[in-house]
Design an enzyme around this catalytic site. Structure first.
Site, PDB file in Angstrom:
ATOM      1  N   GLU A 160      18.024 -27.158 -27.412  1.00  0.00           N
ATOM      2  CA  GLU A 160      19.184 -27.342 -26.356  1.00  0.00           C
ATOM      3  C   GLU A 160      19.050 -28.539 -24.791  1.00  0.00           C
ATOM      4  OE1 GLU A 160      21.883 -24.320 -24.332  1.00  0.00           O
ATOM      5  OE2 GLU A 160      21.148 -23.934 -26.275  1.00  0.00           O
ATOM      6  N   GLU A 165      25.896 -27.373 -16.996  1.00  0.00           N
ATOM      7  CA  GLU A 165      26.764 -26.098 -16.643  1.00  0.00           C
ATOM      8  C   GLU A 165      26.907 -25.881 -15.598  1.00  0.00           C
ATOM      9  OE1 GLU A 165      25.274 -22.325 -19.813  1.00  0.00           O
ATOM     10  OE2 GLU A 165      23.560 -23.367 -17.708  1.00  0.00           O
TER      11      GLU A 165
END
Length: 349
Positions: free
Chosen positions: A124, A128
């Site tokens: 991943e 964010e």
């Protein structure tokens, strides 16, 4: 800060929306067993301008029970009520290259805007945004689902991400991963420096996932990280806008095949041609490429050597031709993998 594969998710059960308190996993983890091949991006480039569209195109999947629309500012991810979690992801994966996303993050205490690369074996890469933080963005990475001690994130500066569109890019090769904002590199992760002596460096084929979720739900364990409790109903529109997405794929292929359970990039074969529908393994052949890093070609007399280089001067690859015939089966991903919620153990009508 947290991996998408760690936080809890909303799952539809009958006429209720219930939250689970178990760790979210991929539908098939190739490091733990035999999985169907990944559907690949067969071309070296892909681009979409959501501002020109009336609806999300078919190569993207919208999460169950969620809604993503297109408007003058692009794809719209709106949080209007508790438990909303608009999310979508590509129906294909790419294998090293570059991704550019032109994004305006959502405002709102506890509201998290995210642009994420995700693989079947839980690699991943994250961007964010915390809705209440107007001067930074968080970057992060995880490998094979391991979170470490949650010490991998950085917070580079960005000007007014909730009111201004910026271009966020990831340059991804087997040797380095670079996050950049408006053409300026803000973080570089060398593969050899990743946790686990480099073993947790993200290196398997990825899809692009875009979404919005609420870390500030009244029952969420993520309130402290997200900035506090989210005001509901929203005093202002909690909307993330994605104007466009561009992908440069270093290793285009119809499919990507995990040849063992190591999850290393060297173990993944690029199948260049899709199998003929209805053909048997005895009569159907595909061209596949085995990846190796270096400058020497294969010694096999029957192999052809090719190389591809991304538009951002990433590593050059060399391949050995072999034959293969495998039915393409695209893994089905449920809402749980993508919606990152921690809302306790209650059901709501």
């Amino acid at each position: 800060m947290f991996p998408q594969t760690f936080l809890y998710a909303l799952v539809a059960i009958g006429g209720f929306i219930c939250s689970t308190h178990s760790q979210v996993t991929t539908s098939c983890d190739p490091t733990k067993g035999t999985c169907p091949n990944d559907k690949g991006l067969a071309t070296s480039t892909y681009s979409v301008d959501f501002t020109t569209l009336d609806a999300v195109p078919s190569e993207w999947t919208i999460a169950d029970y969620e809604n993503v629309t297109c408007g003058p500012q692009g794809a719209e991810f709106a949080f209007a009520k508790r438990y909303d979690a608009p999310t979508m992801w590509t129906n294909f994966k790419f294998f090293f290259g570059r991704v550019e996303m032109v994004v305006k993050a959502a405002p709102g205490t506890g509201i998290i805007s995210s642009m994420v690369l995700l693989s079947d074996d839980l690699d991943e890469v994250d961007w964010e945004f915390l809705g209440g933080v107007t001067s930074t963005v968080q970057t992060n990475y995880f490998g094979k689902g391991y979170t470490g001690s949650y010490n991998r994130s950085t917070t580079p500066a960005v000007t007014n991400p909730q009111t201004t569109f910026h271009t966020y890019a990831l340059d991804w090769s087997p040797t380095a991963l670079v996050w950049s904002i408006d053409g300026v590199a803000v973080r570089t992760l060398n593969a050899v420096d990743a946790d686990g002596n480099g073993s947790q460096y993200p290196q398997s084929p990825m899809k692009v996932s875009l979404g919005l979720w609420d870390a500030g739900d009244p029952d969420a364990a993520t309130q402290g990280w997200g900035g506090g409790v989210t005001p509901i109903p929203p005093p202002e529109p909690y909307v993330m806008y994605v104007k466009s997405v561009k992908i440069w794929n270093t290793n285009p292929g119809a499919e990507y095949q995990y040849t063992d359970q190591s999850g290393t990039w060297q173990s993944i074969k690029v199948i260049k041609d899709a199998p003929v529908s209805g053909s048997s393994s005895q009569t159907s052949t595909q061209t596949t490429k085995t990846l190796s890093l270096g400058s020497t070609s294969s010694s096999s007399s029957s192999a052809t050597t090719q190389s591809t280089t991304s538009s951002s001067s990433l590593t050059t690859w060399f391949y050995d031709d072999i034959q293969c015939s495998i039915e393409p089966i695209e893994p089905v991903y449920g809402l749980a993998e993508y919606n990152r919620r921690t809302i306790g153990n209650k059901c709501v009508t």
